[in-house]
Design a protein around this motif. Structure first.
Motif, short mmCIF file in Angstrom:
data_model
loop_
_atom_site.label_atom_id
_atom_site.label_comp_id
_atom_site.label_asym_id
_atom_site.label_seq_id
_atom_site.Cartn_x
_atom_site.Cartn_y
_atom_site.Cartn_z
N MET A 55 0.85 -1.18 0.00
CA MET A 55 0.00 0.00 0.00
C MET A 55 0.89 1.24 0.00
O MET A 55 1.86 1.31 0.74
CB MET A 55 -0.90 -0.03 1.24
N PRO A 56 0.56 2.23 -0.84
CA PRO A 56 1.41 3.41 -0.87
C PRO A 56 1.33 4.18 0.43
O PRO A 56 0.30 4.19 1.09
CB PRO A 56 0.85 4.23 -2.03
N ARG A 57 2.43 4.79 0.78
CA ARG A 57 2.43 5.56 2.01
C ARG A 57 1.59 6.81 1.81
O ARG A 57 1.33 7.24 0.69
CB ARG A 57 3.84 5.92 2.43
N ASP A 58 1.17 7.41 2.91
CA ASP A 58 0.37 8.63 2.83
C ASP A 58 1.19 9.73 2.17
O ASP A 58 2.38 9.88 2.42
CB ASP A 58 -0.07 9.09 4.23
N PHE A 59 0.52 10.48 1.33
CA PHE A 59 1.19 11.56 0.61
C PHE A 59 0.39 12.82 0.80
O PHE A 59 -0.80 12.85 0.53
CB PHE A 59 1.31 11.22 -0.87
N ASP A 60 1.05 13.84 1.29
CA ASP A 60 0.38 15.12 1.54
C ASP A 60 0.42 15.95 0.26
O ASP A 60 1.44 16.53 -0.08
CB ASP A 60 1.09 15.85 2.68
N ALA A 61 -0.72 15.97 -0.45
CA ALA A 61 -0.78 16.70 -1.71
C ALA A 61 -0.70 18.20 -1.50
O ALA A 61 -0.50 18.95 -2.45
CB ALA A 61 -2.06 16.34 -2.45
N THR A 62 -0.85 18.64 -0.27
CA THR A 62 -0.79 20.08 0.01
C THR A 62 0.64 20.53 0.30
O THR A 62 0.84 21.66 0.70
CB THR A 62 -1.69 20.44 1.20
N SER A 63 1.60 19.65 0.09
CA SER A 63 2.99 20.01 0.36
C SER A 63 3.41 21.15 -0.56
O SER A 63 2.84 21.35 -1.62
CB SER A 63 3.89 18.80 0.16
N PRO A 64 4.41 21.88 -0.16
CA PRO A 64 4.85 23.02 -0.98
C PRO A 64 5.18 22.60 -2.41
O PRO A 64 5.74 21.53 -2.63
CB PRO A 64 6.11 23.50 -0.26
N GLU A 65 4.81 23.44 -3.35
CA GLU A 65 5.05 23.16 -4.76
C GLU A 65 6.53 22.90 -5.05
O GLU A 65 6.86 22.14 -5.93
CB GLU A 65 4.57 24.33 -5.62
N SER A 66 7.40 23.54 -4.30
CA SER A 66 8.83 23.43 -4.58
C SER A 66 9.46 22.19 -3.96
O SER A 66 10.64 21.94 -4.18
CB SER A 66 9.54 24.67 -4.08
N ARG A 67 8.71 21.40 -3.22
CA ARG A 67 9.27 20.21 -2.58
C ARG A 67 9.73 19.22 -3.64
O ARG A 67 8.99 18.89 -4.56
CB ARG A 67 8.23 19.56 -1.68
N MET A 68 10.93 18.75 -3.50
CA MET A 68 11.51 17.81 -4.45
C MET A 68 11.66 16.45 -3.78
O MET A 68 12.06 16.36 -2.61
CB MET A 68 12.87 18.31 -4.94
N LEU A 69 11.35 15.40 -4.52
CA LEU A 69 11.40 14.04 -4.00
C LEU A 69 12.49 13.24 -4.68
O LEU A 69 12.77 13.44 -5.87
CB LEU A 69 10.05 13.34 -4.23
N SER A 70 13.04 12.30 -3.96
CA SER A 70 14.01 11.39 -4.55
C SER A 70 13.24 10.32 -5.34
O SER A 70 12.03 10.18 -5.21
CB SER A 70 14.84 10.71 -3.46
N ILE A 71 13.97 9.56 -6.12
CA ILE A 71 13.36 8.44 -6.87
C ILE A 71 12.71 7.47 -5.88
O ILE A 71 11.60 6.99 -6.11
CB ILE A 71 14.43 7.72 -7.73
N GLU A 72 13.38 7.19 -4.78
CA GLU A 72 12.87 6.26 -3.79
C GLU A 72 11.57 6.77 -3.17
O GLU A 72 10.61 6.01 -2.98
CB GLU A 72 13.91 6.01 -2.68
N GLU A 73 11.52 8.06 -2.84
CA GLU A 73 10.30 8.64 -2.26
C GLU A 73 9.16 8.60 -3.26
O GLU A 73 8.03 8.25 -2.91
CB GLU A 73 10.56 10.08 -1.83
N ALA A 74 9.44 8.95 -4.51
CA ALA A 74 8.40 8.92 -5.54
C ALA A 74 7.88 7.51 -5.74
O ALA A 74 6.67 7.29 -5.87
CB ALA A 74 8.96 9.48 -6.85
N ALA A 75 8.77 6.52 -5.75
CA ALA A 75 8.37 5.13 -5.92
C ALA A 75 7.47 4.68 -4.77
O ALA A 75 6.47 3.99 -4.98
CB ALA A 75 9.60 4.23 -6.02
#
Length: 95
Positions: free
Chosen positions: A1-21
């Motif tokens: 199950m995918p982990r919770d993702f806060d869609a309201t996070s700042p637009e400029s927040r950058m994710l690693s490949i691992e976080e995106a996966a």
């Protein structure tokens, strides 16, 4: 199950490949394939070669995938009803 993702996070927040996966509940390799195909927007590369993907791009991709799945399911349901796969006789085992 995918982990919770806060869609309201700042637009400029950058994710690693691992976080995106983890957010998309897919493999890291699949995220790299999406990034290489340009399906995740502008992917930045750090000085040490690590890719960073905007959180907003991941949220957009996930929303598009969910919408596509809903549309496909609605089309399948319409086709099934058109073929009378859900008629009352079929449900009772009669044809």
């Amino acid at each position: 199950m995918p982990r919770d993702f806060d869609a309201t996070s700042p637009e400029s927040r950058m994710l690693s490949i691992e976080e995106a996966a983890a957010i998309l509940n897919v493999s890291r390799r699949f995220v790299v394939t999406l990034a290489d195909a340009g399906k995740l927007g502008a992917v930045e590369t750090t000085e040490d070669g690590q890719r960073r993907i905007p959180a907003a791009a991941i949220d957009t991709y996930r929303s598009e995938q969910k919408a596509g799945a809903r549309d496909a399911l609605a089309e399948l349901a319409a086709m099934s009803q058109g073929a009378e796969l859900y008629s009352s006789d079929v449900k009772k085992g009669r044809k």
